[in-house]
Design an enzyme around this catalytic site. Structure first.
Site, PDB file in Angstrom:
ATOM      1  N   GLU A  13       0.860  -1.244   0.024  1.00  0.00           N
ATOM      2  CA  GLU A  13      -0.057  -0.142  -0.064  1.00  0.00           C
ATOM      3  C   GLU A  13       0.997   1.299  -0.064  1.00  0.00           C
ATOM      4  O   GLU A  13       0.483   2.276  -0.726  1.00  0.00           O
ATOM      5  CB  GLU A  13      -0.908   0.044   1.182  1.00  0.00           C
ATOM      6  N   ASP A  71      -8.994   0.875   7.460  1.00  0.00           N
ATOM      7  CA  ASP A  71      -7.804   0.463   8.401  1.00  0.00           C
ATOM      8  C   ASP A  71      -6.239   0.460   7.653  1.00  0.00           C
ATOM      9  O   ASP A  71      -5.348   0.866   8.541  1.00  0.00           O
ATOM     10  CB  ASP A  71      -8.142  -0.846   9.076  1.00  0.00           C
ATOM     11  N   PHE A  72      -6.404  -0.188   6.581  1.00  0.00           N
ATOM     12  CA  PHE A  72      -4.923  -0.634   6.037  1.00  0.00           C
ATOM     13  C   PHE A  72      -4.378   0.665   5.536  1.00  0.00           C
ATOM     14  O   PHE A  72      -3.016   0.481   5.202  1.00  0.00           O
ATOM     15  CB  PHE A  72      -4.995  -1.583   4.942  1.00  0.00           C
ATOM     16  N   ILE A  73      -4.895   1.903   5.545  1.00  0.00           N
ATOM     17  CA  ILE A  73      -4.253   3.110   5.029  1.00  0.00           C
ATOM     18  C   ILE A  73      -3.015   3.409   5.940  1.00  0.00           C
ATOM     19  O   ILE A  73      -2.211   3.929   5.621  1.00  0.00           O
ATOM     20  CB  ILE A  73      -5.106   4.372   4.886  1.00  0.00           C
ATOM     21  N   HIS A 117     -10.238  -4.055  11.619  1.00  0.00           N
ATOM     22  CA  HIS A 117     -10.958  -4.027  10.235  1.00  0.00           C
ATOM     23  C   HIS A 117     -12.131  -3.423  10.278  1.00  0.00           C
ATOM     24  O   HIS A 117     -12.869  -3.391   9.197  1.00  0.00           O
ATOM     25  CB  HIS A 117     -11.127  -5.458   9.870  1.00  0.00           C
TER      26      HIS A 117
HETATM   27  C1  LIG Z   1      -1.884  -3.973   5.176  1.00  0.00           C
HETATM   28  C2  LIG Z   1      -2.842  -4.640   4.576  1.00  0.00           C
HETATM   29  N1  LIG Z   1      -3.458  -4.845   3.439  1.00  0.00           N
HETATM   30  C3  LIG Z   1      -4.116  -5.558   2.904  1.00  0.00           C
HETATM   31  C4  LIG Z   1      -4.941  -6.773   3.981  1.00  0.00           C
HETATM   32  C5  LIG Z   1      -6.077  -7.392   3.416  1.00  0.00           C
HETATM   33  N2  LIG Z   1      -5.647  -8.965   3.386  1.00  0.00           N
HETATM   34  C6  LIG Z   1      -5.688  -9.806   4.461  1.00  0.00           C
HETATM   35  S1  LIG Z   1      -4.850 -11.186   4.179  1.00  0.00           S
HETATM   36  C7  LIG Z   1      -4.456 -10.621   2.748  1.00  0.00           C
HETATM   37  C8  LIG Z   1      -3.752 -11.666   1.835  1.00  0.00           C
HETATM   38  C9  LIG Z   1      -2.604 -11.819   2.557  1.00  0.00           C
HETATM   39  O1  LIG Z   1      -1.787 -12.810   1.789  1.00  0.00           O
HETATM   40  P1  LIG Z   1      -0.568 -13.677   2.473  1.00  0.00           P
HETATM   41  O2  LIG Z   1       0.387 -12.766   3.052  1.00  0.00           O
HETATM   42  O3  LIG Z   1       0.144 -14.642   1.043  1.00  0.00           O
HETATM   43  O4  LIG Z   1      -1.089 -14.538   3.338  1.00  0.00           O
HETATM   44  P2  LIG Z   1      -2.255 -15.998   3.316  1.00  0.00           P
HETATM   45  O5  LIG Z   1      -3.804 -15.173   3.555  1.00  0.00           O
HETATM   46  O6  LIG Z   1      -2.189 -16.321   1.799  1.00  0.00           O
HETATM   47  O7  LIG Z   1      -1.958 -16.877   4.275  1.00  0.00           O
HETATM   48  C10 LIG Z   1      -4.909  -9.360   2.308  1.00  0.00           C
HETATM   49  C11 LIG Z   1      -4.565  -8.727   1.287  1.00  0.00           C
HETATM   50  C12 LIG Z   1      -4.544  -6.564   5.494  1.00  0.00           C
HETATM   51  N3  LIG Z   1      -5.218  -7.264   6.095  1.00  0.00           N
HETATM   52  N4  LIG Z   1      -3.490  -5.615   5.842  1.00  0.00           N
END
Ligand SMILES: Cc1ncc(C[n+]2csc(CCOP(=O)(O)OP(=O)(O)O)c2C)c(N)n1
Lengths: 341, 338
Positions: free
Chosen positions: B54, B79-81, B123
């Site tokens: 991000e 929240d992720f901002i 979230h």
């Molecule tokens: C900073 C942030 N950006 C986006 C998200 C939304 N999000 C939650 S899990 C995820 C994917 C994570 O992928 P990975 O790290 O490969 O773990 P996996 O879920 O595949 O185990 C995303 C984009 C978040 N929680 N936090």
């Protein structure tokens, strides 16, 4: 040192049954919110945490329950937490993405990538206050593109922090194929920070155990961090009720909902781009079939593999033991919930 | 006027803008799936999947905007901002001032916000107070499909950065996407009038900085937005039965705030209640109080906001967020005040 296969298998079975219990609660509507399971990651977690000693720290992502089960955090309290009960591990305040256990030095976060800087801090405290102790960070392949995670690699490498960075590479981040948004190779990327980086088959607990042994020994000896890239899978998709898997499990319903706006988008004017649009639509179809294909066809089950290491009789005995423990924890949790309901 | 869902209205606005202006592009995590209709129509050049980076891609949005594009950058949930704050706080919001007014960053940051579905405190935040506190940033929080479409058009056409927040209870695909809608036994108190409604065709801009009056009344003014507005309207039914007629103002835009509509109503009723899903301290509700004080309106004041970290457990969460019960109590207390 040699791995204790029976102990590893028992841990893996505990994690699996625990996650299945969570899935049951979620499907019954008892657990609110999103629910990310760690099914498919058991060999990675068990193989790494077999080396954990009292006083080591754990920094976890949104799939935090399997490592906490392996760490010995009370299962019944975790179940209560995940169903939003005030008697839960964190008083019902945290929920499954935000589980904390101070006596185990274990913390988690739903913010992708944040387990790495937290582990760096745990590692710093270990370096200064309890040399020989180690911090473990678990995260996904998607997290490996998060800035703070890469900054933590550098911090840990230059400060020689006792951290073991474990990337559970299931190839996906929600609906995004990680390869399509990741430059280079993750193992080499980590190695370029000046730390040992190993890639292992994360569905083989013995391979993970061996690679982790080296990383942990190095950290305990004060020689700095290591990186472990463990390939694994996510048979339940990203979270329970994953829309991509629902397209497989209830295709008619999904297609009925999804098709009309897509057809309208395909046919919007000017129409000249129809051929490319078919290509774009094909890409979406490809993602869906890949996710489903991985789940239904290619995924090796780490538990089935580990069972072969201990043999039929022992694996059944250990499964019974693990199942019994989880069932008792579940009963206990639901009983405690009844009592103050 | 056709009826549309909130989500479809936002998408229609974005689609219109993309069809009319090549410079409008959108990117973020999982947009190939989340915005599949736009992806199929406009392709991967203009509907781009990002890595979970991000900080990089939001700031890249600033650069692209400075170089002449009109990016709509998706931060999945607001929240992720936190991990990407610099691009907004120190770059986009300051560019116009720093360049002596010669340069600007016409970008939209689009994100889901809000709670009520038991996802925990990382979230479910609203955060518009923090965001609107930055000079140079507009923040819009629509409460119904027509406003959502109209404000999205305005946001894209704005020459300065705009944060566009869609509540997860209004843009219905969120609950489905997060898996929550796929099981029995779980129900969400989704405000029907916000999740679906009539949308004028062709789509028209709704100006930023203009509040609307969602209900007329003379006893007390309730200022709200997003899902809070619908909770307030629900509370009004009980209040009316108890002889209290509330005027309800839908702010629609946090910044710039429509001071005139707020103060006019406050002058009339002499009592103002702010219903705000964001945190209570140092934010929107305090800002409304300041606006009233600065305008010389002396009005009774109360607020129903989120006072703490949002709990995960749904019964605790319900208590922590501005629920109908809390609104009724606060409104009654205020109305009965001499
Ligand atoms: C900073 C942030 N950006 C986006 C998200 C939304 N999000 C939650 S899990 C995820 C994917 C994570 O992928 P990975 O790290 O490969 O773990 P996996 O879920 O595949 O185990 C995303 C984009 C978040 N929680 N936090």
């Amino acid at each position: 040192m040699k791995p204790n296969f029976e102990q590893l298998y028992l841990q893996m079975a505990r994690m699996r049954y625990f996650e299945e219990a969570l899935a049951g609660l979620w499907h019954r509507g008892l657990a609110p919110g999103e629910m990310h399971l760690g099914v498919g990651e058991e060999a990675v977690v068990a193989g790494v945490l077999a080396h954990l000693q009292h006083g080591d720290a754990l920094s976890l992502d949104h799939r935090s329950t399997p490592p906490l089960v392996a760490r010995g955090v009370d299962m019944s309290s975790m179940i209560l937490e995940c169903i939003g009960d005030e008697a839960g591990l964190c008083g019902g305040q945290g929920g499954h993405m935000h589980l904390f256990s101070p006596e185990h030095l274990a913390g988690s976060s739903g913010i992708v990538g944040s387990s790495a800087p937290l582990a760096a801090g745990f590692g710093l405290a270990a370096q200064l206050m309890s040399p020989g102790k180690v911090a473990f960070a678990f995260f996904g392949d998607g997290a490996a593109n998060q800035g703070m995670l890469l900054e933590s690699f550098n911090l840990a490498a230059t400060w020689k922090l006792p951290v073991v960075f474990v990337c559970k590479d299931n190839h996906w981040a929600i609906t995004t194929r990680s390869r399509s948004v990741t430059g280079g190779c993750l193992r080499k990327r980590a190695a370029s920070f000046g730390m040992p980086a190993a890639a292992v088959d994360g569905t083989r607990v013995e391979a993970v155990w061996r690679a982790a042994a080296r990383a942990v020994a190095r950290a305990r000896a004060g020689r700095g961090p290591s990186f472990l890239l463990a390939r694994c899978c996510r048979p339940e998709g990203h979270f329970l009720g994953d829309p991509l898997l629902r397209m497989f499990r209830e295709p008619v319903k999904q297609v009925v909902e999804i098709t009309p706006p897509i057809v309208r988008a395909m046919m919007s004017r000017p129409l000249g781009a129809l051929v490319s649009r078919c290509g774009y639509l094909g890409r979406i179809g490809m993602v869906i079939s890949r996710v489903g294909g991985q789940v239904y066809i290619t995924d090796p089950d780490p538990l089935a593999r580990a069972a072969r290491l201990v043999g039929d009789e022992a694996s059944r005995r250990l499964e019974d033991q693990a199942r019994g423990e989880v069932e008792r924890a579940l009963e206990d949790a639901l009983e405690r919930r009844e009592q103050h309901a | 006027m056709p009826r549309m869902s909130f989500a479809a209205a936002v998408e229609a606005a974005l689609e219109k803008a993309m069809a009319e202006d090549e410079r409008v592009i959108t990117f973020g995590e999982d947009v190939t799936m989340l915005r599949r209709n736009l992806f199929v129509r406009f392709g991967p050049g203009r509907v781009r999947q990002t890595p979970i980076s991000e900080a990089a891609f939001l700031y890249a949005g600033v650069g692209a905007a400075m170089a002449g594009m009109r990016p709509v950058v998706e931060i999945m949930m607001i929240d992720f901002i936190a991990v990407a704050f610099d691009g907004l706080l120190n770059a986009a919001s300051k560019l116009k001032a720093f360049s002596g007014g010669k340069w600007n960053a016409p970008m939209v940051i689009r994100a889901g916000c809000g709670g009520w579905y038991g996802d925990g405190g990382q979230h479910e935040q609203s955060l518009w107070g923090i965001l609107a506190g930055m000079p140079g940033v507009s923040v819009v929080v629509p409460s119904n499909p027509a406003d959502a479409a109209g404000l999205m058009l305005s946001a894209i056409n704005s020459d300065d950065p705009v944060v566009f927040l869609e509540h997860k209870f209004l843009a219905d695909y969120w609950l489905d996407y997060l898996g929550g809608a796929s099981r029995d036994g779980v129900s969400f108190d989704v405000p029907a009038a916000g999740a679906e409604g009539e949308v004028p065709q062709p789509l028209r801009e709704v100006p930023m900085g203009a509040a609307s009056v969602a209900r007329r009344g003379g006893d007390i003014t309730i200022v709200s937005l997003g899902v809070g507005l619908h909770r307030a309207l629900e509370a009004c039914e009980t209040l009316a039965a108890r002889g209290i007629q509330a005027e309800v103002i839908d702010l629609r835009t946090v910044a710039p705030m429509d001071r005139q509509t707020v103060t006019e109503s406050a002058r009339k009723t002499g009592k103002v209640l702010v219903v705000d899903e964001d945190y209570v301290g140092f934010g929107l509700s305090g800002e409304v109080a300041a606006v009233l004080a600065e305008s010389g309106v002396s009005a009774g004041f109360a607020r129903v906001c989120t006072e703490d970290v949002i709990p995960f457990a749904r019964h605790l969460e319900e208590r922590a967020l501005p629920n109908v019960r809390r609104i009724i109590d606060a409104a009654e207390g205020l109305a009965r005040m001499a």
